[in-house]
Design a protein around this motif. Sequence first.
Motif, PDB file in Angstrom:
ATOM      1  N   LEU A  76       0.831  -1.204   0.000  1.00 13.74           N
ATOM      2  CA  LEU A  76       0.000   0.000   0.000  1.00 13.74           C
ATOM      3  C   LEU A  76       0.868   1.257   0.000  1.00 13.74           C
ATOM      4  N   LEU A  77       2.102   1.119   0.521  1.00 12.65           N
ATOM      5  CA  LEU A  77       3.010   2.265   0.553  1.00 12.65           C
ATOM      6  C   LEU A  77       3.456   2.669  -0.846  1.00 12.65           C
ATOM      7  N   THR A  78       3.427   1.728  -1.772  1.00 10.48           N
ATOM      8  CA  THR A  78       3.858   2.025  -3.140  1.00 10.48           C
ATOM      9  C   THR A  78       2.708   1.870  -4.130  1.00 10.48           C
ATOM     10  N   LEU A  79       1.485   1.996  -3.625  1.00  4.51           N
ATOM     11  CA  LEU A  79       0.312   1.854  -4.481  1.00  4.51           C
ATOM     12  C   LEU A  79       0.385   2.834  -5.653  1.00  4.51           C
ATOM     13  N   PRO A  80       0.300   2.343  -6.891  1.00  3.75           N
ATOM     14  CA  PRO A  80       0.420   3.242  -8.048  1.00  3.75           C
ATOM     15  C   PRO A  80      -0.754   4.205  -8.138  1.00  3.75           C
ATOM     16  N   LYS A  81      -0.445   5.448  -8.470  1.00  6.37           N
ATOM     17  CA  LYS A  81      -1.472   6.477  -8.601  1.00  6.37           C
ATOM     18  C   LYS A  81      -1.326   7.169  -9.946  1.00  6.37           C
ATOM     19  N   ILE A  82      -2.377   7.829 -10.353  1.00  6.44           N
ATOM     20  CA  ILE A  82      -2.402   8.550 -11.623  1.00  6.44           C
ATOM     21  C   ILE A  82      -3.156   9.855 -11.383  1.00  6.44           C
ATOM     22  N   THR A  83      -2.873  10.861 -12.197  1.00  9.95           N
ATOM     23  CA  THR A  83      -3.555  12.157 -12.061  1.00  9.95           C
ATOM     24  C   THR A  83      -4.775  12.198 -12.963  1.00  9.95           C
ATOM     25  N   ARG A  84      -5.948  12.421 -12.350  1.00  6.36           N
ATOM     26  CA  ARG A  84      -7.186  12.521 -13.121  1.00  6.36           C
ATOM     27  C   ARG A  84      -7.523  13.998 -13.327  1.00  6.36           C
ATOM     28  N   VAL A  85      -7.955  14.342 -14.531  1.00 12.36           N
ATOM     29  CA  VAL A  85      -8.313  15.715 -14.876  1.00 12.36           C
ATOM     30  C   VAL A  85      -9.830  15.797 -14.981  1.00 12.36           C
ATOM     31  N   SER A  86     -10.417  16.670 -14.179  1.00  6.45           N
ATOM     32  CA  SER A  86     -11.875  16.814 -14.192  1.00  6.45           C
ATOM     33  C   SER A  86     -12.318  17.685 -15.370  1.00  6.45           C
ATOM     34  N   ALA A  87     -13.630  17.797 -15.555  1.00  3.11           N
ATOM     35  CA  ALA A  87     -14.171  18.569 -16.678  1.00  3.11           C
ATOM     36  C   ALA A  87     -13.789  20.037 -16.601  1.00  3.11           C
ATOM     37  N   ASP A  88     -13.632  20.565 -15.382  1.00  3.34           N
ATOM     38  CA  ASP A  88     -13.251  21.975 -15.243  1.00  3.34           C
ATOM     39  C   ASP A  88     -11.743  22.174 -15.160  1.00  3.34           C
ATOM     40  N   GLY A  89     -10.981  21.088 -15.452  1.00  3.85           N
ATOM     41  CA  GLY A  89      -9.523  21.198 -15.494  1.00  3.85           C
ATOM     42  C   GLY A  89      -8.819  20.951 -14.172  1.00  3.85           C
ATOM     43  N   GLU A  90      -9.570  20.674 -13.107  1.00  5.92           N
ATOM     44  CA  GLU A  90      -8.948  20.429 -11.804  1.00  5.92           C
ATOM     45  C   GLU A  90      -8.272  19.058 -11.804  1.00  5.92           C
ATOM     46  N   ARG A  91      -7.088  18.976 -11.213  1.00  9.75           N
ATOM     47  CA  ARG A  91      -6.316  17.728 -11.200  1.00  9.75           C
ATOM     48  C   ARG A  91      -6.270  17.138  -9.793  1.00  9.75           C
ATOM     49  N   SER A  92      -6.396  15.814  -9.716  1.00  8.21           N
ATOM     50  CA  SER A  92      -6.323  15.133  -8.418  1.00  8.21           C
ATOM     51  C   SER A  92      -5.706  13.756  -8.623  1.00  8.21           C
ATOM     52  N   GLU A  93      -4.950  13.308  -7.606  1.00  8.15           N
ATOM     53  CA  GLU A  93      -4.320  11.996  -7.672  1.00  8.15           C
ATOM     54  C   GLU A  93      -5.295  10.927  -7.210  1.00  8.15           C
ATOM     55  N   ILE A  94      -5.397   9.843  -7.961  1.00  9.03           N
ATOM     56  CA  ILE A  94      -6.254   8.723  -7.578  1.00  9.03           C
ATOM     57  C   ILE A  94      -5.467   7.423  -7.757  1.00  9.03           C
ATOM     58  N   ALA A  95      -5.885   6.380  -7.041  1.00 14.12           N
ATOM     59  CA  ALA A  95      -5.304   5.051  -7.253  1.00 14.12           C
ATOM     60  C   ALA A  95      -5.729   4.562  -8.631  1.00 14.12           C
ATOM     61  N   ILE A  96      -4.837   3.856  -9.316  1.00 15.62           N
ATOM     62  CA  ILE A  96      -5.171   3.409 -10.675  1.00 15.62           C
ATOM     63  C   ILE A  96      -6.367   2.463 -10.660  1.00 15.62           C
ATOM     64  N   GLU A  97      -6.617   1.793  -9.527  1.00 18.04           N
ATOM     65  CA  GLU A  97      -7.776   0.905  -9.442  1.00 18.04           C
ATOM     66  C   GLU A  97      -9.090   1.679  -9.523  1.00 18.04           C
ATOM     67  N   SER A  98      -9.039   2.997  -9.290  1.00 18.92           N
ATOM     68  CA  SER A  98     -10.253   3.818  -9.315  1.00 18.92           C
ATOM     69  C   SER A  98     -10.537   4.396 -10.695  1.00 18.92           C
ATOM     70  N   VAL A  99      -9.688   4.137 -11.676  1.00 23.36           N
ATOM     71  CA  VAL A  99      -9.891   4.687 -13.024  1.00 23.36           C
ATOM     72  C   VAL A  99     -11.142   4.082 -13.641  1.00 23.36           C
ATOM     73  N   SER A 100     -11.991   4.947 -14.186  1.00 20.30           N
ATOM     74  CA  SER A 100     -13.238   4.524 -14.830  1.00 20.30           C
ATOM     75  C   SER A 100     -13.190   4.859 -16.318  1.00 20.30           C
ATOM     76  N   LYS A 101     -14.069   4.225 -17.065  1.00 23.05           N
ATOM     77  CA  LYS A 101     -14.155   4.499 -18.500  1.00 23.05           C
ATOM     78  C   LYS A 101     -14.492   5.967 -18.735  1.00 23.05           C
ATOM     79  N   GLY A 102     -13.759   6.610 -19.645  1.00 22.80           N
ATOM     80  CA  GLY A 102     -13.997   8.002 -19.977  1.00 22.80           C
ATOM     81  C   GLY A 102     -13.201   8.990 -19.164  1.00 22.80           C
ATOM     82  N   ASP A 103     -12.488   8.545 -18.140  1.00 20.79           N
ATOM     83  CA  ASP A 103     -11.671   9.451 -17.328  1.00 20.79           C
ATOM     84  C   ASP A 103     -10.562  10.072 -18.170  1.00 20.79           C
TER      85      ASP A 103
END
Length: 779
Positions: A76-103
């Motif tokens: 869990l200490l090295t859990l891979p993360k990715i930056t998701r960009v919202s519709a208004d351009g805001e960026r947030s880090e999420i676990a790659i397991e949380s990636v959904s279609k269309g993100d």
Amino acid sequence: MAFLIRARRTSREIVLIALRHIALPINAIIFAVVLLLIMFGETREGLFLGTIVLINILLGFGQDLRAWLLLERLQLLTLPKITRVSADGERSEIAIESVSKGDLLALKLGDQAPTDGIVVSSTSLEVNEGLITGESDSFPRGEGAGMLAGSVVTAGTGVMRADTAFAESRMAAMARGLARYSANPSPIQQSVETIIRYTVLVLLAVALFVIARGVLQEQAAARIVEQIGALASVLVPQGLVVATTLLFTYGAGHFYNRHVLLQEINATEKFGRVKNLCMDKTGTLTENELAVEQFLVPPAGDHSEARDLAALYVRHSGDSSQTIKAVESYIGPAPERAVLDVLSFSSWRHYGGIAVAGNSSGTAVLVGAPEIFSPHVSETERAWLTEHTESAVALGKRALCMVRAEAASVPHELSRGLSLAGVFILTNQLREGVQDAVNFFQNRGVTIRILSGDHPSTVRAIAAKAGIKNTEALITGPEMKAWDAADYAHTAPRYTLFARIEPEQKERLIEAFKLNGFTAMIGDGANDALSVKKADLGIAIYDGATATRQIAAVVLMRNSFVELPAGVRLADSMIENIEIFGAIFMNSTFLQFFFFLSLAVIGDPFPLSPLHITFLNYFTVGVYGLLISYWAITPPERTTPASVQPFLERVLPLPLALSMIQTLGAIATYLSGQLYFPNDPLPSLLIAHIVVTGFLFFALASEVASGGLSRARRLALWTIGGLAGIGLFYALRIPFAQYFFGVAPLSRPAAFAAVGIGVLSGLVMYLLTKIYFSNIRKP
């Protein structure tokens, strides 16, 4: 969503761990014997044998589950993360397991695409698909281009749209197929699997023989099944599996306490097997942070303009490397200029660049290694560049060259007509403790090799400062361009230092070194991912690229390998003590199997029941296993490096040879019981004798495996042997043990005979060990 994915994966892994311990052919055979014993009226024998096997299965499952849960928590200490960009351009880090279609997912250097997708924006984005396709090259990805799940960003930045959720992606399937816990068995695990495989075959053959002999001799069916059950108790290696898993689990926790995260449970053993240790100097031998020492501009150049061009490159190139961060700290803010083109830095290309407005056609600014640009500048500038960089790199410093050209776009191929703008001289210091760590590995016979993209003189100077041997044996990537597979296999091992090499060359070098011994690779950048994956033991720097960290078996949480020597000493200790435990198990198995064969020759049945075997094992395996476990987790200050000889080839000869002598002693004890002590219980007589020879074998195996025990360990060994003897003496007199295990106390003459024959057998064992086995391992 991520919780449900993790819950499904957890339940699936627990089921697989359970099946690994339950769905074994040997368990099917033993439980069939248990049912037959119960059917023929030997309920106590059957239930006890079944209980013992069930306890072994539960212990093995429990230790495996505990080990897996430990690794899960640590990972869990090295859990891979990715930056998701919202519709208004805001960026947030999420676990790659949380990636959904269309993100929309922002990608930077070192990131791995978690799903298939489409690139919606690109700033000189380049990716390597080697982890999926095996292709080592890096390729550009522009707007609208497809992106494969698992691709590693090697240059530039971009944004992609995910075509699927992570759970449905190829990368998720790869992660499930390459589960860290069960992947890539270590040499000892492979040997244990071999033992189990052959045990099944031997047990089947023995069972058929016992059945055939029993039918011919008209033995009672219950007696036939009881003998099969006793021999099954002798041959089942569950204790060896449990002990190995237990020690590996402890090793994972011990390494983590030293800031080394194991992502494979068996990496503990693998540390002790390393014969080739390959690494990049940056972030491993030296501190990860660089500092600019000087910024030099040619006599004909404009220092102010050169600084502005450097600042523009830093601001717009998208390069986030430690080198550019050091330049950014030194150079200051950039002026406002329109950017016409960007070509991000790539390890495959060795340079990056931007083009900015400034004159009628624009100005291209290129940054990279001096020798990349040197052939393309004037002779005067080349001489100046050589003069000011060679002396710096000879001292272990780095030189970063900046050139310019009048162009509105960045050239993808270099040509004459470039103009030298300036050179940055950068320094970084050796990490504290590096020289001691290097000496530790080299003193144990490990060859340390540097695989670097840096200048040859820089690599040699840093290696010499770190104390690496044979620094004159250096070759560069360009010199290796024409090498074929044979050159890599036969020529590469002659060299210690490899400079200016490309990622695919690192990968091929690792393949070549593996032919000459167990090979570890320490990497940090995205360009190291393939070589880390190819190595027998892949090690990643925590602050390095996410992709490299995720495929490595080991992660250095403090970004330095100076913590490894203590862990390697633990690995040596564990390997040594697993060898001792394996030898005890094999000795017990061979002794009783040969004893069975000897009695079969003279037509006598095997006199010990499953309950007798269990009672005996407490004193010949169980008690000594406690001491062995303690030795394993408390390594001495100086340990003997693990042998390169395969586990079975190394461990098998001693128990095989000495068990033959022990078998002769057991036969003598058996015959003396029948001839001279008919009123004494024969099973107890044999148990007493085997406990004596079992202890003496344990003492000899410990001396051989360690190259000579220390005084403290020898005292502990003889103390526990004495306690085992005292324990046996009283156990034979306990009413419950007498009733349940079918044992009874011996008369004094019978006890003296059993012990005396055991001591005589031990003397012959000692002489044989002294003559043939004393040089197996030197202290």
